[in-house]
Design an enzyme around this catalytic site. Structure first.
Site, PDB file in Angstrom:
ATOM      1  N   LYS A  26       0.836  -1.211   0.000  1.00 21.34           N
ATOM      2  CA  LYS A  26       0.000   0.000   0.000  1.00 21.34           C
ATOM      3  C   LYS A  26       0.866   1.254   0.000  1.00 21.34           C
ATOM      4  O   LYS A  26       0.649   2.174  -0.797  1.00 21.34           O
ATOM      5  CB  LYS A  26      -0.935  -0.008   1.214  1.00 21.34           C
ATOM      6  CG  LYS A  26      -1.911   1.167   1.243  1.00 21.34           C
ATOM      7  CD  LYS A  26      -2.905   1.038   2.386  1.00 21.34           C
ATOM      8  CE  LYS A  26      -3.853  -0.102   2.147  1.00 21.34           C
ATOM      9  NZ  LYS A  26      -4.862  -0.247   3.206  1.00 21.34           N
ATOM     10  N   ARG A  96      -3.758   2.864   8.644  1.00 20.04           N
ATOM     11  CA  ARG A  96      -4.021   1.572   7.997  1.00 20.04           C
ATOM     12  C   ARG A  96      -2.753   0.722   7.947  1.00 20.04           C
ATOM     13  O   ARG A  96      -1.642   1.248   7.962  1.00 20.04           O
ATOM     14  CB  ARG A  96      -4.516   1.769   6.556  1.00 20.04           C
ATOM     15  CG  ARG A  96      -5.756   2.631   6.390  1.00 20.04           C
ATOM     16  CD  ARG A  96      -5.998   2.877   4.908  1.00 20.04           C
ATOM     17  NE  ARG A  96      -6.999   3.889   4.652  1.00 20.04           N
ATOM     18  CZ  ARG A  96      -8.262   3.650   4.332  1.00 20.04           C
ATOM     19  NH1 ARG A  96      -8.685   2.402   4.231  1.00 20.04           N
ATOM     20  NH2 ARG A  96      -9.100   4.629   4.094  1.00 20.04           N
ATOM     21  N   GLY A 105      -8.408  -7.201   4.700  1.00 20.28           N
ATOM     22  CA  GLY A 105      -9.238  -7.319   5.891  1.00 20.28           C
ATOM     23  C   GLY A 105      -8.613  -8.053   7.056  1.00 20.28           C
ATOM     24  O   GLY A 105      -9.239  -8.189   8.104  1.00 20.28           O
ATOM     25  N   MET A 107      -5.804  -7.257   8.823  1.00 21.23           N
ATOM     26  CA  MET A 107      -5.229  -6.408   9.870  1.00 21.23           C
ATOM     27  C   MET A 107      -6.135  -5.209  10.107  1.00 21.23           C
ATOM     28  O   MET A 107      -7.161  -5.047   9.447  1.00 21.23           O
ATOM     29  CB  MET A 107      -3.809  -5.996   9.491  1.00 21.23           C
ATOM     30  CG  MET A 107      -2.843  -7.161   9.556  1.00 21.23           C
ATOM     31  SD  MET A 107      -1.181  -6.727   9.051  1.00 21.23           S
ATOM     32  CE  MET A 107      -1.360  -6.599   7.274  1.00 21.23           C
ATOM     33  N   ARG A 352      -3.553  -1.716  -6.185  1.00 21.81           N
ATOM     34  CA  ARG A 352      -2.736  -2.921  -6.014  1.00 21.81           C
ATOM     35  C   ARG A 352      -3.138  -3.894  -7.115  1.00 21.81           C
ATOM     36  O   ARG A 352      -4.231  -3.779  -7.690  1.00 21.81           O
ATOM     37  CB  ARG A 352      -2.957  -3.546  -4.645  1.00 21.81           C
ATOM     38  CG  ARG A 352      -4.392  -3.958  -4.356  1.00 21.81           C
ATOM     39  CD  ARG A 352      -4.579  -4.380  -2.918  1.00 21.81           C
ATOM     40  NE  ARG A 352      -5.990  -4.621  -2.605  1.00 21.81           N
ATOM     41  CZ  ARG A 352      -6.464  -4.777  -1.375  1.00 21.81           C
ATOM     42  NH1 ARG A 352      -5.637  -4.711  -0.341  1.00 21.81           N
ATOM     43  NH2 ARG A 352      -7.744  -5.000  -1.165  1.00 21.81           N
ATOM     44  N   HIS A 468     -16.091  -8.588   1.943  1.00 22.30           N
ATOM     45  CA  HIS A 468     -15.056  -9.461   2.512  1.00 22.30           C
ATOM     46  C   HIS A 468     -15.221 -10.898   2.016  1.00 22.30           C
ATOM     47  O   HIS A 468     -14.260 -11.534   1.581  1.00 22.30           O
ATOM     48  CB  HIS A 468     -15.135  -9.411   4.044  1.00 22.30           C
ATOM     49  CG  HIS A 468     -14.171 -10.348   4.715  1.00 22.30           C
ATOM     50  ND1 HIS A 468     -14.520 -11.637   5.067  1.00 22.30           N
ATOM     51  CD2 HIS A 468     -12.879 -10.198   5.057  1.00 22.30           C
ATOM     52  CE1 HIS A 468     -13.478 -12.232   5.621  1.00 22.30           C
ATOM     53  NE2 HIS A 468     -12.464 -11.391   5.634  1.00 22.30           N
ATOM     54  N   SER A 777      14.270 -42.665  -9.675  1.00 17.14           N
ATOM     55  CA  SER A 777      13.070 -41.875  -9.392  1.00 17.14           C
ATOM     56  C   SER A 777      13.066 -41.616  -7.890  1.00 17.14           C
ATOM     57  O   SER A 777      13.071 -42.554  -7.089  1.00 17.14           O
ATOM     58  CB  SER A 777      11.804 -42.630  -9.796  1.00 17.14           C
ATOM     59  OG  SER A 777      10.667 -41.838  -9.534  1.00 17.14           O
ATOM     60  N   CYS A 844       8.787 -38.661  -8.021  1.00 10.33           N
ATOM     61  CA  CYS A 844       7.426 -39.190  -8.141  1.00 10.33           C
ATOM     62  C   CYS A 844       6.637 -39.116  -6.838  1.00 10.33           C
ATOM     63  O   CYS A 844       5.555 -39.676  -6.742  1.00 10.33           O
ATOM     64  CB  CYS A 844       7.457 -40.630  -8.651  1.00 10.33           C
ATOM     65  SG  CYS A 844       8.254 -41.789  -7.514  1.00 10.33           S
ATOM     66  N   TYR A 864      12.454 -35.031 -15.113  1.00 10.83           N
ATOM     67  CA  TYR A 864      10.986 -34.935 -15.075  1.00 10.83           C
ATOM     68  C   TYR A 864      10.472 -34.906 -13.637  1.00 10.83           C
ATOM     69  O   TYR A 864      11.182 -35.270 -12.695  1.00 10.83           O
ATOM     70  CB  TYR A 864      10.346 -36.112 -15.834  1.00 10.83           C
ATOM     71  CG  TYR A 864      10.523 -37.470 -15.183  1.00 10.83           C
ATOM     72  CD1 TYR A 864       9.644 -37.929 -14.198  1.00 10.83           C
ATOM     73  CD2 TYR A 864      11.566 -38.313 -15.568  1.00 10.83           C
ATOM     74  CE1 TYR A 864       9.810 -39.169 -13.604  1.00 10.83           C
ATOM     75  CE2 TYR A 864      11.735 -39.562 -14.985  1.00 10.83           C
ATOM     76  CZ  TYR A 864      10.850 -39.976 -14.000  1.00 10.83           C
ATOM     77  OH  TYR A 864      11.008 -41.198 -13.412  1.00 10.83           O
TER      78      TYR A 864
END
Length: 894
Positions: A26, A96, A105, A107, A352, A468, A777, A844, A864
């Site tokens: 902010k 704020r 919402g 804080m 934002r 909210h 693997s 895997c 992979y």
């Protein structure tokens, strides 16, 4: 000397947009908007470093901060032409929070700070509007008392409702100045009663109380929960933004609103948002009044009667359009903006990058590439891989029978069915018991976040598209219907009424967050239809990634689903899952209780055609792609019968007594089976088991090659190897079987033999093991258990506590432990390649579908990753992002 405070306003800012770590999102964006020449009320930002120092120092603020705050406050006074605490011309400010990551919402905020019994009269005289002055004062008392003094807001809400009932009005805007003045007196009495002291009249005390409360809110329960759900580190802290107030509640030429530069639900390139006339910002997000659409198109879409901002304030709306276009062009991303209109002058309070659904995220990214705002690489980095889950699951079947209970706003897309609950606590409790629930609230607040997370979906009676409930649900990927005014909730009775129907807690309902509809009962669903934008983005991802993505699958359905989602082979086919079908479990048990090799082979002969059929189906579906098949892994006792009827059935099939089966089961029982007689140890003890499985594989491959002329690439994996001798012995069994089948069928199959690396010793001796293995693997589920000494079945009871106490940053069974398990992977990869330069390396475990773990696999140079079918698109996108980052790092190093 450390600088604690950064000022902004009047087209000047000490901060910049790239200072988010220090100023929070902010604060950095307010500074940037000032630098762009946009109308931003002047103010200052106290840095995140102060927040972390505050906690490190036992909740004490640093020396010198007061002097910097005083200097910055003086600059605001000069810019605004009003003085903080002055009787006749008072400056009011907002206080704020602002972390570097958006936490809507979670804080605390305090508005209208600087009002007291004296300055409220000055404000009334200066504006000529006593109603506005006392409305602002009663709002300030409620907010400050709740946030700073710990006097719960419901005390004040009850007094407000009583006043409206007494005056026989519905809205707080219908109360006059005298009503509000009387309410202020009642509010102050309530503070004295609950807090034990009068409401603070010293404006300096008010300011420092609010600043400290915002820092305190970084560690409140809802903020901690939100950070845990979104992997936001506690060490980041929050900044505090102090800004001169502008007022949307001075009259009908004033307003407040929230807007998105594109639709956050669909991604449509259309200005989207809501506003309220004669209101302050919290009225929009709290759902206290149902807001109005910004645009004429938005009004028509929602079917609203109230006029849009485009109609009632066309000049201000035109200014807002110019600003949103400038912001989106500058940031090159969809923006979430907050604004206030005071006496028809527009002020920007925040911008934002807007939270959005997965579908919107993809559409916006693809559209912005077409608009030449961003590159393909930037588009790929914009989409959160984990959010793709929202697109890959069922929606409501349009042909299913439905009974509509109510309609609200389509706040967050998707469909969900569940049992109705009316509290976050009940939602969490039932979800823990594996029940699916829909959280039903008049309106949600940040305190409900744990229940929202536990629920399948959220339904609210009040609130708009930017309430909210809507914002948080979209961020979580949960379906949400908000503002369903027909739903009348009675918390005490645990019921809600919709029309003539009464729905009790525990009744089933279904919500459609894409249409805003609420249905009674559970409605059937259908599989998702993925958009052309999805295919486009996935195509770009596939062009850029270097890691292959396979799937974990052992059924034809799983294999086909994974192929549809772009899997490039099977990285783990667990053969033991094939033995639990009703027609297979008896011969499997017969084999286990057999005393001799001959009897075991006779039982295995019954299983051979079943396994062969399974493998043939999977080979056909994978159509020439590699298929890694893990031979039998779990201990034999897992297959044994438990009931008397099952024991009799096995005894009869095996030609033995019931007593013998029971004795055999007792003999096979293990105290610690995870480290017991399983994996390759079964193959060493009973080689005929692995011989049968190898024969099934090669015979199936031969059949498919003959039938389709399609190449088949089996990769046979030996599990739980700790010693190269184990692999050498079992590889010979496989090679001998392959040669025998080739001779019988006349079909030569190309195949690989490798092993799972799932024991620390195997990782350390990988160089020796690689002499006999053509691939490794990494079975990171078991490798995590054996490295950390944790049971994934039992660790859940304390893992959250470990995370809360910062012992562990994340659950090691979800995100790979790179320092411990990861180092073993790196060692095994290095030593394996030293022995066999062309060895194939993959992963895997469950980590194969986790974006953070995939990034590690990229750095480790694996070939992979393999994951469950529905996580294949997630892995494809995460692999592309990892490749982009690796390329950028390489270029930077060069």
């Amino acid at each position: 000397m450390t600088k604690y405070v950064y000022s902004f306003g009047d087209g000047f800012a000490e901060g910049k947009v790239d200072m988010k770590n220090l100023l929070g999102g902010k604060g950095a964006n307010l500074a940037e908007m000032c630098s762009l020449g946009l109308p931003v009320p002047p103010g200052f930002t106290i840095t995140t470093e102060v927040c972390m120092g505050y906690y490190a120092g036992g909740k004490t603020l640093p020396k010198g901060l007061d002097a910097e705050v005083k200097k910055a406050l003086t600059a605001i006074e000069k810019a605004v032409g009003a003085n903080f605490g002055e009787a006749k011309n008072p400056l009011l400010v907002s206080v704020r929070s602002g972390a570097r990551a958006s936490m809507p919402g979670m804080m605390d905020t305090v508005l209208n700070l600087g009002l007291n019994d004296i300055t409220v009269e000055g404000l009334a005289a200066k504006t000529g509007n006593p109603r506005f002055a006392y409305d602002s004062y009663r709002r300030f008392i409620q907010m400050y008392s709740d946030v700073v003094l710990g006097v719960d807001h419901y005390h004040f809400e009850e007094l407000l409702e009583a006043k409206k009932n007494d005056r026989r009005v519905e809205l707080d805007t219908d109360l006059n100045a005298d009503d509000l003045k009387s309410l202020v007196a009642q509010y102050k009495d309530k503070v004295q009663e609950e807090w034990g002291k009068p409401f603070p009249q010293n404006v300096e005390e008010q300011l420092w109380g609010a600043i400290q409360a915002v820092f305190d809110s970084w560690m409140n329960a809802r903020a901690i929960t939100y950070r845990r759900l979104h992997d936001i580190p506690e060490s980041w802290g929050t900044a505090v933004n102090v800004q001169s107030m502008v007022f949307g509640n001075m009259g009908d030429d004033c307003a407040t609103g929230v807007a998105f530069t594109r639709n956050p639900s669909t991604g449509e390139n259309a200005f989207y948002g809501e506003f309220l006339v004669n209101a302050q910002g919290e009225d929009v997000v709290a759902g206290i009044r149902t807001p109005q659409a910004l645009t004429i198109k938005g009004k028509a879409t929602s079917g609203a009667d109230l006029p849009s901002m485009e109609e009632v304030m066309p000049d201000v709306f035109a200014d807002l359009v110019k600003i949103y276009q400038k912001l989106e062009s500058h940031y090159r991303d969809m923006q979430d903006i907050e604004f206030t209109v005071q006496n028809r002058k527009l002020w920007m309070l925040q911008t934002r990058s807007g939270k959005r659904t997965a579908a919107a995220s993809i559409k916006i990214a693809v559209d912005m590439v077409a608009e030449k705002l961003i590159s393909k690489e930037q588009a790929i980095e914009r989409v959160d891989p984990a959010a793709l889950d929202q697109l890959l699951h069922p929606t409501l079947d349009p042909n299913a029978k439905k009974t509509v209970l109510a309609r609200g706003l389509p706040a967050s897309p998707g469909a969900a069915a569940g049992l109705v609950v009316f509290s976050a606590e009940e939602a969490e409790k039932r979800a823990h018991n594996k029940e699916k629930v829909i959280l039903v609230r008049i309106e949600t607040s940040p305190e409900d976040i744990h229940g929202m997370h536990a629920a399948q979906g959220i339904l609210t009676a009040r609130g708009g598209m930017t309430s909210h409930a809507a914002v948080v649900a979209r961020g979580m990927g949960k379906p949400c219907v908000s503002g369903a005014g027909e739903v009348k909730i009675d918390y005490a009775a645990k019921t809600f009424k919709a029309g003539n129907q009464i729905i009790k807690e525990g009744d089933f309902v279904t919500i459609n967050g894409s249409s805003g509809e609420v249905f009674s009962g559970a409605v059937a669903t259908i599989q998702p239809q993925l958009s052309g934008d999805f295919a486009m983005l996935m195509g770009w991802a596939d062009e850029l990634r270097t890691l292959q993505v396979r799937t974990n699958a052992e059924t034809p359905l799983d294999a086909a689903t994974a192929r549809k989602f772009g899997a490039e082979g099977i990285g783990l086919c667990r053969t033991e899952h094939m033995f639990f079908d009703t027609d297979r479990i008896t011969p499997m048990r017969e084999m286990i209780v057999s005393e001799t090799v001959e009897k075991r082979k006779a039982a295995l002969a019954k299983l051979l055609p079943m396994q062969r059929k399974d493998f043939a189906e999977i080979f056909r579906i994978m159509a020439g792609l590699p298929v890694t098949i893990r031979l039998l892994d779990p201990p034999l006792h897992e297959f044994l019968p438990h009931t008397d009827a099952e024991i009799k059935e096995v005894a009869k099939a095996a030609g033995v007594t019931v007593e013998y089966v029971k004795a055999r089961a007792h003999l096979l029982h293990e105290t610690n089976p995870m480290l017991g007689h399983r994996g390759c140890r079964l193959g060493i003890t009973y080689p005929e088991i692995y011989e049968m499985q190898a024969r099934a594989i090669f015979e199936a491959a031969s059949i498919v090659v003959k039938d389709s002329k399609e190449k088949v690439i089996p990769e046979i994996m030996i599990p739980l190897v700790m010693n190269p001798k184990e692999l050498e012995m079992l590889k010979k069994v496989i090679d001998d079987t392959a040669a025998a089948v080739a001779k019988e069928t006349g079909v030569q199959i190309d195949y690989l033999v490798g092993t799972m690396i799932e024991l620390p010793r195997a990782a350390l001796r990988a160089g020796d093991i690689a002499k006999h293995a053509q691939f490794f693997s990494f079975g990171t589920n078991d490798l995590t258990q054996t490295t950390l000494g944790l049971s994934r079945d039992d660790a859940a009871s304390f893992i959250e506590i470990y995370k809360q106490k910062n012992v562990l940053e994340s659950d090691p069974f979800v995100t790979l432990d790179q320092e411990g398990v990861g180092e073993l992977v790196l060692i095994a990869a290095e030593r394996g390649r030293k022995t066999r330069s062309d060895i194939k390396l993959g992963i895997c475990g469950e980590h194969g579908g986790d974006p953070a773990s995939i990034a590690f696999c990229q750095k480790a140079g694996l070939n992979y990753v393999s994951c469950s079918p529905y996580r294949v698109p997630i892995a494809r996108l995460a692999a592309a992002q990892a490749a982009i980052k690796a390329k950028a790092s390489k270029a930077k190093a060069a």
